[in-house]
Scaffold this motif. Structure first.
Motif, PDB file in Angstrom:
ATOM      1  N   PRO A  92       0.817  -1.215   0.000  1.00  0.00           N
ATOM      2  CA  PRO A  92       0.000   0.000   0.000  1.00  0.00           C
ATOM      3  C   PRO A  92       0.852   1.267   0.000  1.00  0.00           C
ATOM      4  O   PRO A  92       2.003   1.274   0.465  1.00  0.00           O
ATOM      5  CB  PRO A  92      -0.810  -0.120   1.294  1.00  0.00           C
ATOM      6  N   ASP A  93       0.270   2.321  -0.501  1.00  0.00           N
ATOM      7  CA  ASP A  93       0.915   3.635  -0.483  1.00  0.00           C
ATOM      8  C   ASP A  93       0.752   4.228   0.911  1.00  0.00           C
ATOM      9  O   ASP A  93      -0.286   4.797   1.246  1.00  0.00           O
ATOM     10  CB  ASP A  93       0.278   4.545  -1.540  1.00  0.00           C
ATOM     11  N   MET A  97      -1.967   6.885   4.171  1.00  0.00           N
ATOM     12  CA  MET A  97      -2.631   6.052   5.175  1.00  0.00           C
ATOM     13  C   MET A  97      -2.508   6.649   6.577  1.00  0.00           C
ATOM     14  O   MET A  97      -1.526   7.332   6.900  1.00  0.00           O
ATOM     15  CB  MET A  97      -2.034   4.638   5.174  1.00  0.00           C
ATOM     16  N   GLU A  98      -3.508   6.374   7.386  1.00  0.00           N
ATOM     17  CA  GLU A  98      -3.488   6.807   8.785  1.00  0.00           C
ATOM     18  C   GLU A  98      -2.498   5.962   9.576  1.00  0.00           C
ATOM     19  O   GLU A  98      -2.472   4.738   9.458  1.00  0.00           O
ATOM     20  CB  GLU A  98      -4.876   6.663   9.399  1.00  0.00           C
ATOM     21  N   GLN A  99      -1.696   6.625  10.388  1.00  0.00           N
ATOM     22  CA  GLN A  99      -0.771   5.907  11.264  1.00  0.00           C
ATOM     23  C   GLN A  99      -1.444   5.600  12.596  1.00  0.00           C
ATOM     24  O   GLN A  99      -2.252   6.378  13.095  1.00  0.00           O
ATOM     25  CB  GLN A  99       0.488   6.737  11.513  1.00  0.00           C
ATOM     26  N   LEU A 109       4.723   0.229  18.641  1.00  0.00           N
ATOM     27  CA  LEU A 109       5.109   0.383  17.248  1.00  0.00           C
ATOM     28  C   LEU A 109       4.219   1.383  16.538  1.00  0.00           C
ATOM     29  O   LEU A 109       3.084   1.634  16.940  1.00  0.00           O
ATOM     30  CB  LEU A 109       4.995  -0.959  16.515  1.00  0.00           C
ATOM     31  N   THR A 110       4.740   1.950  15.466  1.00  0.00           N
ATOM     32  CA  THR A 110       3.932   2.752  14.554  1.00  0.00           C
ATOM     33  C   THR A 110       3.607   1.898  13.339  1.00  0.00           C
ATOM     34  O   THR A 110       4.506   1.371  12.682  1.00  0.00           O
ATOM     35  CB  THR A 110       4.680   4.019  14.122  1.00  0.00           C
ATOM     36  N   MET A 114      -5.065  -0.208   7.505  1.00  0.00           N
ATOM     37  CA  MET A 114      -5.488  -0.626   6.168  1.00  0.00           C
ATOM     38  C   MET A 114      -6.905  -0.181   5.839  1.00  0.00           C
ATOM     39  O   MET A 114      -7.415  -0.486   4.760  1.00  0.00           O
ATOM     40  CB  MET A 114      -5.363  -2.146   6.038  1.00  0.00           C
ATOM     41  N   GLY A 115      -7.583   0.502   6.775  1.00  0.00           N
ATOM     42  CA  GLY A 115      -8.876   1.082   6.453  1.00  0.00           C
ATOM     43  C   GLY A 115     -10.060   0.349   7.043  1.00  0.00           C
ATOM     44  O   GLY A 115      -9.956  -0.773   7.540  1.00  0.00           O
TER      45      GLY A 115
END
Length: 311
Positions: A92-93, A97-99, A109-110, A114-115
């Protein structure tokens, strides 16, 4: 200690989603993060950001990820019901994307979300398998068998630490001769019979090796497989997941192999662990293939190798 025959790479498995089913390969590229596409995705609890595994939801073994390298997609499939498949980008780009801050054992972790569609797919799956998981419930608070984590410092031009979502090391080896020895001991104890022996897939290792003596891996230090050289760190302390049939997501009624491993495969560093398979790190990158010869480049000096504690 010589092997009975030439050690050989017999199987390669990657687990695109942590604690879900594997994808079997004939060859794989290996890099600093381990096998390509291995444990690059992970399910988390929405409320606390904590990772979830088969320790809590045995049904996760029934999520069968498929990798389409041509279209660069990851397809989520449910093995035993009519839930529609979900197609996601394999790479994915992340710039769009939301972290999220997530918890993997003791690590914070960061990761990238995936939505909603992916989250709803998993929620539907778990709801559909609620009765299954109640019948096969695991302790959601299982302790970390390693009491720590694997970390790899990033390149100086990159920010942070980079690692796949594996529990500890990026790659694991499993040895068929040692699996056969465990099965034979369990048969002799009456825990299982010849019709329900357990396979290496229970231990979710990446690389399976045949052609060794049982427990010969305790003496190995550096090995080469195909184009890749690996450093062998230590035996892996196991949790309850090897007590789950990976094809059906069902917990063993006889309790699984953990109790036997704790009795026979505990070491000084981890006296309360039952160890099986080996944590390794790749020292070089390249391609490995089923059928590759496994060359032992260096062994632990005689008398220095760890031996299981007597119980």
């Amino acid at each position: 200690m010589p092997a009975l025959q030439n050690p050989t790479l017999s199987n390669i498995h990657v687990y695109p989603i942590k604690s879900c089913h594997s994808v079997q390969l004939n060859e794989s590229q290996v890099g600093n993060l381990g096998l390509v596409n291995d444990r690059r995705f992970m399910f988390i609890e929405e409320a606390n950001g904590r990772f979830i595994t088969q320790r809590k939801y045995a049904s996760m073994a029934l999520v069968r990820p498929l990798i389409d390298l041509t279209n660069k997609t990851l397809i989520l499939t449910s093995y035993d019901d009519d839930q529609a498949d979900l197609e996601l980008p394999l790479y994915p780009d992340t710039t769009t994307m939301e972290q999220r801050t997530v918890k993997l054992w003791k690590d914070t972790l960061t990761a990238f979300d995936m939505g909603d569609e992916a989250g709803k797919w998993l929620e539907t799956f778990l709801v559909n398998h609620r009765a299954h998981d109640v019948a096969n419930n695991h302790n959601p608070d299982d302790p970390d068998p390693q009491e720590g984590h694997y970390s790899r410092p990033a390149h100086q031009q990159l920010n942070g630490v980079h690692s796949p979502f594996s529990d500890w090391s990026p790659v694991s080896f499993g040895f068929q001769a040692s699996m056969d020895a465990v099965n034979q001991a369990l048969i002799e104890r009456g825990a299982i019979n010849q019709d329900n022996t357990i396979g290496l897939d229970r231990f979710r290792n990446n690389i399976s090796i045949t052609g060794t003596l049982p427990w010969e891996e305790d003496t190995w230090l550096v090995v080469k497989i195909g184009e890749v050289t690996f450093y062998m760190i230590r035996p892996i302390g196991r949790c309850t997941v090897p007590g789950v049939d990976q094809d059906h997501g069902v917990k063993d009624k006889w309790g699984g192999p953990l109790a036997y491993l704790k009795e026979t495969r505990s070491f000084v560093e981890k006296p309360n662990d039952g160890c099986f398979c080996v944590d390794v790190v790749p020292l070089t990158s390249g391609v490995i293939r089923v059928g590759d010869k496994v060359e032992v480049l260096e062994r632990i000096p005689e008398g220095k190798e760890q031996k299981p504690l007597a119980k």
